[in-house]
Design a protein around this motif. Structure first.
Motif, PDB file in Angstrom:
ATOM      1  N   GLU A   1      19.166 -10.383   2.901  1.00 29.67           N
ATOM      2  CA  GLU A   1      19.157  -9.534   1.556  1.00 29.67           C
ATOM      3  C   GLU A   1      17.727  -8.938   1.400  1.00 29.67           C
ATOM      4  O   GLU A   1      17.380  -7.924   0.656  1.00 29.67           O
ATOM      5  N   HIS A   2      16.828  -9.365   2.107  1.00 31.33           N
ATOM      6  CA  HIS A   2      15.441  -9.335   1.781  1.00 31.33           C
ATOM      7  C   HIS A   2      14.625  -8.361   2.607  1.00 31.33           C
ATOM      8  O   HIS A   2      13.330  -8.030   2.575  1.00 31.33           O
ATOM      9  N   LEU A   3      15.527  -7.962   3.749  1.00 34.22           N
ATOM     10  CA  LEU A   3      14.872  -7.266   4.885  1.00 34.22           C
ATOM     11  C   LEU A   3      14.452  -5.585   4.314  1.00 34.22           C
ATOM     12  O   LEU A   3      15.314  -5.293   3.587  1.00 34.22           O
ATOM     13  N   ASP A   4      13.385  -5.415   4.450  1.00 33.36           N
ATOM     14  CA  ASP A   4      13.027  -3.860   3.946  1.00 33.36           C
ATOM     15  C   ASP A   4      11.636  -3.650   4.597  1.00 33.36           C
ATOM     16  O   ASP A   4      10.773  -4.539   4.786  1.00 33.36           O
ATOM     17  N   GLY A   5      11.311  -2.435   4.822  1.00 33.97           N
ATOM     18  CA  GLY A   5       9.995  -1.841   5.158  1.00 33.97           C
ATOM     19  C   GLY A   5      10.051  -2.127   6.732  1.00 33.97           C
ATOM     20  O   GLY A   5      10.861  -2.190   7.551  1.00 33.97           O
ATOM     21  N   TRP A   6       8.691  -1.998   7.320  1.00 31.92           N
ATOM     22  CA  TRP A   6       8.303  -1.641   8.737  1.00 31.92           C
ATOM     23  C   TRP A   6       8.605  -3.520   9.048  1.00 31.92           C
ATOM     24  O   TRP A   6       8.276  -4.456   8.291  1.00 31.92           O
ATOM     25  N   GLN A   7       8.931  -3.689  10.288  1.00 30.89           N
ATOM     26  CA  GLN A   7       9.223  -2.834  11.327  1.00 30.89           C
ATOM     27  C   GLN A   7      10.776  -3.040  11.595  1.00 30.89           C
ATOM     28  O   GLN A   7      11.309  -1.911  11.392  1.00 30.89           O
ATOM     29  N   PHE A   8      11.041  -4.334  11.372  1.00 28.59           N
ATOM     30  CA  PHE A   8      12.448  -4.496  11.511  1.00 28.59           C
ATOM     31  C   PHE A   8      13.034  -4.994  10.109  1.00 28.59           C
ATOM     32  O   PHE A   8      13.878  -5.885   9.825  1.00 28.59           O
ATOM     33  N   GLY A   9      12.000  -4.885   8.966  1.00 30.73           N
ATOM     34  CA  GLY A   9      12.499  -5.429   7.462  1.00 30.73           C
ATOM     35  C   GLY A   9      11.392  -6.729   7.329  1.00 30.73           C
ATOM     36  O   GLY A   9      11.686  -7.209   6.321  1.00 30.73           O
ATOM     37  N   GLU A  10      10.624  -6.790   8.282  1.00 31.99           N
ATOM     38  CA  GLU A  10       9.708  -8.084   7.857  1.00 31.99           C
ATOM     39  C   GLU A  10       8.758  -7.969   6.765  1.00 31.99           C
ATOM     40  O   GLU A  10       8.500  -8.828   6.267  1.00 31.99           O
TER      41      GLU A  10
ATOM     42  N   ASP B   1      -3.564  -0.698  12.436  1.00 27.33           N
ATOM     43  CA  ASP B   1      -4.267   0.523  11.886  1.00 27.33           C
ATOM     44  C   ASP B   1      -4.140   0.418  10.526  1.00 27.33           C
ATOM     45  O   ASP B   1      -4.903   1.141   9.782  1.00 27.33           O
ATOM     46  N   GLY B   2      -2.930  -0.079   9.864  1.00 28.10           N
ATOM     47  CA  GLY B   2      -2.374   0.153   8.827  1.00 28.10           C
ATOM     48  C   GLY B   2      -1.630   1.378   8.310  1.00 28.10           C
ATOM     49  O   GLY B   2      -1.038   1.487   7.145  1.00 28.10           O
ATOM     50  N   GLU B   3      -1.657   2.288   9.358  1.00 31.46           N
ATOM     51  CA  GLU B   3      -1.250   3.496   9.035  1.00 31.46           C
ATOM     52  C   GLU B   3       0.144   3.837  10.249  1.00 31.46           C
ATOM     53  O   GLU B   3       0.888   3.549   9.662  1.00 31.46           O
ATOM     54  N   LEU B   4      -0.292   4.126  11.307  1.00 25.96           N
ATOM     55  CA  LEU B   4       0.613   4.436  12.412  1.00 25.96           C
ATOM     56  C   LEU B   4       1.225   3.122  12.997  1.00 25.96           C
ATOM     57  O   LEU B   4       2.541   3.010  13.224  1.00 25.96           O
TER      58      LEU B   4
ATOM     59  N   LEU C   1       0.670  -2.492   8.541  1.00 18.45           N
ATOM     60  CA  LEU C   1       0.625  -3.956   8.122  1.00 18.45           C
ATOM     61  C   LEU C   1       1.732  -4.775   7.918  1.00 18.45           C
ATOM     62  O   LEU C   1       2.318  -4.484   7.075  1.00 18.45           O
ATOM     63  N   THR C   2       2.210  -5.696   8.611  1.00 22.63           N
ATOM     64  CA  THR C   2       3.334  -6.576   8.455  1.00 22.63           C
ATOM     65  C   THR C   2       3.263  -7.127   6.920  1.00 22.63           C
ATOM     66  O   THR C   2       4.216  -7.400   6.083  1.00 22.63           O
ATOM     67  N   ILE C   3       2.123  -7.848   6.630  1.00 30.12           N
ATOM     68  CA  ILE C   3       1.908  -8.383   5.597  1.00 30.12           C
ATOM     69  C   ILE C   3       1.387  -7.678   4.414  1.00 30.12           C
ATOM     70  O   ILE C   3       0.895  -8.115   3.317  1.00 30.12           O
ATOM     71  N   ASP C   4       1.675  -6.549   4.529  1.00 30.71           N
ATOM     72  CA  ASP C   4       1.097  -5.244   3.692  1.00 30.71           C
ATOM     73  C   ASP C   4       1.547  -5.830   2.071  1.00 30.71           C
ATOM     74  O   ASP C   4       0.796  -5.686   1.213  1.00 30.71           O
TER      75      ASP C   4
ATOM     76  N   MET D   1       1.065  -0.972  -0.035  1.00 30.54           N
ATOM     77  CA  MET D   1       0.010   0.133   0.190  1.00 30.54           C
ATOM     78  C   MET D   1       1.064   1.358   0.189  1.00 30.54           C
ATOM     79  O   MET D   1       0.457   2.303   0.201  1.00 30.54           O
ATOM     80  N   GLY D   2       2.097   1.235  -0.273  1.00 32.25           N
ATOM     81  CA  GLY D   2       3.014   2.298  -0.206  1.00 32.25           C
ATOM     82  C   GLY D   2       4.130   1.990   0.643  1.00 32.25           C
ATOM     83  O   GLY D   2       4.191   1.331   1.536  1.00 32.25           O
ATOM     84  N   GLU D   3       5.299   3.049   0.673  1.00 32.03           N
ATOM     85  CA  GLU D   3       6.348   2.749   1.317  1.00 32.03           C
ATOM     86  C   GLU D   3       5.965   3.889   2.676  1.00 32.03           C
ATOM     87  O   GLU D   3       5.558   4.767   2.838  1.00 32.03           O
ATOM     88  N   ILE D   4       6.431   3.022   3.806  1.00 29.45           N
ATOM     89  CA  ILE D   4       6.407   3.397   5.183  1.00 29.45           C
ATOM     90  C   ILE D   4       7.756   3.697   5.767  1.00 29.45           C
ATOM     91  O   ILE D   4       8.572   2.928   5.711  1.00 29.45           O
ATOM     92  N   GLU D   5       7.943   4.998   6.330  1.00 32.99           N
ATOM     93  CA  GLU D   5       9.237   5.078   7.060  1.00 32.99           C
ATOM     94  C   GLU D   5       9.604   4.063   8.099  1.00 32.99           C
ATOM     95  O   GLU D   5       8.429   3.911   8.886  1.00 32.99           O
ATOM     96  N   ARG D   6      10.643   3.424   8.191  1.00 33.21           N
ATOM     97  CA  ARG D   6      11.082   2.584   9.084  1.00 33.21           C
ATOM     98  C   ARG D   6      11.651   3.314  10.336  1.00 33.21           C
ATOM     99  O   ARG D   6      12.883   3.838  10.123  1.00 33.21           O
ATOM    100  N   PRO D   7      11.347   3.130  11.521  1.00 30.94           N
ATOM    101  CA  PRO D   7      12.136   3.880  12.789  1.00 30.94           C
ATOM    102  C   PRO D   7      12.887   2.922  13.436  1.00 30.94           C
ATOM    103  O   PRO D   7      13.687   3.421  14.174  1.00 30.94           O
TER     104      PRO D   7
END
Length: 216
Positions: free
Chosen positions: A24-33, A57-60, A63-66, A1-7
């Motif tokens: 090599e496939h780690l990417d996105g939220w939360q630790f790359g899941e 909530d899919g925003e803050l 979704l891990t399986i996004d 659903m789009g790129e989300i900043e990873r904290p």
């Protein structure tokens, strides 16, 4: 659903060197899941329902399986999102209109169904839900379960289960008490799963008969 900043920094410790390619496939939220889970599902050629139990909530709380969801359908299977909080649930319905979105999932009605991946992330009774699922006969190809935060400064390798009445209690640090990674490893092992790795907050398992498919 789009790129989300990873904290948080990317994080995954593979169970053995033959699984190191997964890093090599780690990417996105939360630790790359978000990048890791689809890579595992792809490598196993797993098909079936994709479930996130404690979907946020899919925003803050992304979704891990996004990346296994698609507005036009996907090649893996239908997405089921489980979230008890009403406001989060309504947010999910807006963002993921093709997903099945409910407050609970009665596992005993799901036995016999094919599941590609189940993610359990509920900040407390994760191990309870994991046991209920496995005891009902639901055996996803990939299973990801949240454990007690390994960065908390106590012995998080303790193997014995936490008393159920303590699960979910908040510590002064803000951490919720959960069973440890080693407790989850023991539960999974008794149910025919192999651990392929873990990160700060999650353990990753695959069904034992599929384990060697991930070796590189």
């Amino acid at each position: 659903m789009g790129e989300i900043e990873r904290p948080f920094p990317l994080d995954f410790t593979p169970q053995n060197p033959y699984l190191a390619w997964l890093v090599e496939h780690l990417d996105g939220w939360q630790f790359g899941e978000q990048g890791l889970i689809p890579a595992i599902v792809d490598a196993l050629e797993a098909k079936g329902y994709c479930v996130e139990y404690g979907a946020g909530d899919g925003e803050l709380l992304p979704l891990t399986i996004d990346r296994l969801y698609s507005d036009s359908g996907n090649s893996v299977g239908e997405c089921w999102l489980i979230e008890i909080d009403e406001s989060r649930l309504n947010s999910l319905k807006r963002m993921y209109p093709r997903a099945v979105i409910e407050k609970t999932l009665p596992w005993n009605r799901c036995s016999g169904g094919e599941f590609a991946v189940v993610v359990i992330d509920i900040d407390g009774s994760d191990s309870v839900v994991m046991r209920e699922m496995l005891q009902s006969g639901v055996r996803p190809a990939v299973l990801v379960v949240e454990h007690f935060d390994r960065h908390y400064p106590i012995a998080t390798s303790f193997p014995d289960p936490i008393p159920q009445w303590m699960l979910g209690m908040k510590l002064e640090s803000g951490h919720a008490i959960q069973d440890t990674a080693e407790t989850l490893h023991a539960i999974a092992g008794k149910s025919g799963y192999e651990r392929i790795g873990y990160n700060r907050c999650n353990s990753f398992f695959v069904r034992r008969e599929l384990f060697t498919r991930l070796m590189r």
